[in-house]
Design an enzyme around this catalytic site. Structure first.
Site, mmCIF file in Angstrom:
data_model
loop_
_atom_site.group_PDB
_atom_site.id
_atom_site.type_symbol
_atom_site.label_atom_id
_atom_site.label_comp_id
_atom_site.label_asym_id
_atom_site.label_seq_id
_atom_site.Cartn_x
_atom_site.Cartn_y
_atom_site.Cartn_z
ATOM 1 N N GLY A 195 2.005 4.916 -0.594
ATOM 2 C CA GLY A 195 1.415 6.221 -0.898
ATOM 3 C C GLY A 195 2.543 7.157 -1.262
ATOM 4 N NE ARG A 196 5.889 9.250 3.631
ATOM 5 C CZ ARG A 196 5.443 10.119 4.541
ATOM 6 N NH1 ARG A 196 5.771 11.380 4.441
ATOM 7 N NH2 ARG A 196 4.686 9.722 5.527
ATOM 8 N NE ARG A 226 4.571 15.074 5.194
ATOM 9 C CZ ARG A 226 5.804 14.966 5.622
ATOM 10 N NH1 ARG A 226 6.717 15.851 5.284
ATOM 11 N NH2 ARG A 226 6.158 13.956 6.391
ATOM 12 C CB CYS A 228 -3.466 35.011 11.530
ATOM 13 S SG CYS A 228 -3.649 36.334 10.347
ATOM 14 C CD GLU A 229 -2.809 29.023 13.840
ATOM 15 O OE1 GLU A 229 -2.039 28.665 14.759
ATOM 16 O OE2 GLU A 229 -4.028 28.802 13.839
ATOM 17 C CD GLU A 263 -2.668 -1.172 2.609
ATOM 18 O OE1 GLU A 263 -2.405 -0.328 3.505
ATOM 19 O OE2 GLU A 263 -3.565 -2.018 2.723
HETATM 20 N N1 LLP Z 1 -1.724 1.965 4.431
HETATM 21 C C1 LLP Z 1 -2.309 2.416 5.550
HETATM 22 C C2 LLP Z 1 -3.222 1.555 6.278
HETATM 23 C C3 LLP Z 1 -2.006 3.714 6.013
HETATM 24 O O1 LLP Z 1 -2.580 4.149 7.122
HETATM 25 C C4 LLP Z 1 -1.103 4.528 5.289
HETATM 26 C C5 LLP Z 1 -0.778 5.886 5.748
HETATM 27 C C6 LLP Z 1 -0.534 4.015 4.116
HETATM 28 C C7 LLP Z 1 -0.863 2.719 3.721
HETATM 29 C C8 LLP Z 1 0.406 4.802 3.240
HETATM 30 O O2 LLP Z 1 1.549 5.217 3.880
HETATM 31 P P1 LLP Z 1 2.730 5.880 3.030
HETATM 32 O O3 LLP Z 1 3.236 4.831 2.075
HETATM 33 O O4 LLP Z 1 2.170 7.032 2.286
HETATM 34 O O5 LLP Z 1 3.726 6.316 4.039
HETATM 35 N N2 LLP Z 1 0.290 12.645 6.836
HETATM 36 C C9 LLP Z 1 1.502 11.951 7.242
HETATM 37 C C10 LLP Z 1 1.462 10.486 6.867
HETATM 38 C C11 LLP Z 1 0.275 9.759 7.438
HETATM 39 C C12 LLP Z 1 0.203 8.337 6.957
HETATM 40 C C13 LLP Z 1 -1.103 7.719 7.293
HETATM 41 N N3 LLP Z 1 -1.263 6.390 6.813
HETATM 42 C C14 LLP Z 1 2.699 12.656 6.631
HETATM 43 O O6 LLP Z 1 2.515 13.673 5.969
HETATM 44 O O7 LLP Z 1 3.819 12.227 6.849
#
Ligand code: LLP
Length: 423
Positions: A282-283, A319, A350-351, A280
């Site tokens: 994302g990033r 972030r 304004c923070e 899974e």
């Molecule tokens: N799978 C599940 C169940 C998750 O909760 C997440 C991310 C991912 C996959 C994907 O994770 P990645 O590969 O993108 O790291 N907003 C935070 C990151 C929060 C991640 C939440 N869950 C940031 O900007 O670092």
């Protein structure tokens, strides 16, 4: 790995920052600022890298929609064969509208509502990744009302503490809200087996985000695979192992996760268990492929600081202030010949927490200069808000020399949409 200045998604050509071949300044003039820009070729490259690293095992890349849910991006990922890791009815809606087949979707999250569960069942998603016994009971009931069966995996909390840059992005240790406690998982599968509307088909872990070493994944997978064997002995045969996302990328000069090394640890284990592998990311698919272009409005000198005040801030990119996240900030114009200074790059909100970079040593910008905040393709626009009456920015997709507006900038009318206007 880190982005090469010459070959990365945002190279300098004759000193000036580009997105692929297109000058960043040209994009900013055409679409305005602040502006998110994504390089699709770079995302394609990341998908190919995952595919070749994990080629030796049957696998699905279930892209984590929460990182960046832009429709054009989701559509592109769908055509590359990706599925989706979704976490709400809203993300399911997006992923469906983008054309990702539901049978490539897994649904995680600790608080799925009956409505969301019903919607996902109607769309026939691949599986629910279940986070508690009471959630599984609800899924059973909702599937029962529809006279159908719900495929699911248990998201196990493996009690593995992964080293991530911020406590908010650690999810695999025992005292988080995520997953079913390690010791309770076998009993949950046994209970589910007796239910007419539940189909146990998988098992899932997600230990955190921005993890740069394979080691915590290996620990989590080994724990989970011992559970898979025990279940098999009990007559419960699973089909997939979902190892979640969280593969780290390079925000500064430290390297991200070495996907080849991760695959060398993961693939033999999953193959030996005879399971399909779900990932899974994302990033790690989209993070490095995005920049936020923001224009310097004013430069303000105080007795102790120099503030570079730009037209993007925490409403566009939260972030830095929320996680202490580091993002490289580059002058788009050729920086050679500029004095280097230490500045705070701050937004108009304004923070005091509204900053993109603190005490950053960089070529001194002037009012009117364009800056590129790097590595914002993930959790950039996705976490943007209208705080302070801000219009969420436009998003542009660049593919070679093809430039497409993926989302228009919001308007003042968008800000009050849905509100009752006083008459
Ligand atoms: N799978 C599940 C169940 C998750 O909760 C997440 C991310 C991912 C996959 C994907 O994770 P990645 O590969 O993108 O790291 N907003 C935070 C990151 C929060 C991640 C939440 N869950 C940031 O900007 O670092």
């Amino acid at each position: 790995m880190g982005q090469s200045l010459l070959t990365g998604p945002f190279p300098r050509i004759e000193g000036e920052l580009h997105c692929g071949q297109v000058a960043a300044e040209e994009l900013a003039r055409r679409f305005g600022t602040p502006l998110y820009v994504y390089n699709l070729a770079s995302i394609r490259g990341r998908v190919a890298l995952f595919r070749s690293a994990f080629a030796e095992v049957d696998h699905l890349l279930a892209y984590s929609v929460k990182a960046n849910g832009n429709l054009m991006l989701l559509h592109a990922l769908g055509t590359m064969g990706c599925g989706a890791d979704i976490t709400s009815g809203g993300e399911l809606f997006r992923a469906i509208r983008a054309g990702i087949p539901a049978e490539r979707m897994v649904f995680a999250g600790v608080g799925k509502t009956e409505g969301e569960i019903g919607y996902a069942l109607d769309e026939r998603i691949m599986a629910f990744n279940v986070e508690s016994r009471s959630e599984l009971e609800t899924i059973d009931a909702v599937a029962g009302e529809r006279g159908t069966r719900a495929p699911f995996g248990v998201r196990v909390n493996p009690d593995v503490l992964a080293d991530t840059p911020h406590a908010y992005t650690r999810t695999g240790h025992a005292d988080t809200k995520f997953g079913v406690p390690w010791a309770e998982a076998p009993e949950l599968y046994r209970w589910a087996r007796e239910r007419p509307h539940l189909d146990p088909i998988g098992i899932d872990v997600h230990i955190g985000s921005q993890i740069v070493e394979p080691e915590p994944y290996v620990r989590a997978i080994d724990r989970v695979l011992s559970l898979v064997s025990a279940l098999k002995a009990d007559g419960i045969e699973l089909e997939y192992l979902d190892i979640g996302g969280g593969y780290g990328i390079s925000y500064d000069d430290r390297p991200g996760m070495d996907l080849g090394a991760l695959a060398r640890d993961v693939v033999p284990r999953v193959r030996a268990a005879g399971l399909k592998l779900l990932l899974e990311p994302g990033r790690s698919l989209v993070g490095e492929a995005g920049v936020l272009l923001t224009r310097v409005q004013y430069v303000k000198h105080t007795p102790t600081k120099t503030f570079v005040i730009v037209d993007g801030g925490m409403s566009e990119l939260i972030r830095p202030s929320h996680y202490g996240g580091y993002h490289s900030v580059d002058l788009v114009a050729d920086p050679s010949g500029r004095d280097v200074a230490t500045v705070d790059v701050v937004g108009p909100i304004c923070e005091t927490g509204d900053f993109l970079a603190l005490d950053r040593s960089m070529p001194m910008p002037d009012a009117g200069d364009l800056l590129a905040v790097r590595t914002v393709g993930a959790y950039g626009f996705a976490m943007a808000s209208n705080y302070n009456g801000r219009l969420r920015p436009a998003e542009v997709m660049v593919d070679g020399d093809l430039v497409s507006l993926a989302r228009r900038r919001e308007t003042f009318e968008d800000l009050i949409r849905g509100e009752e206007e006083p008459s």
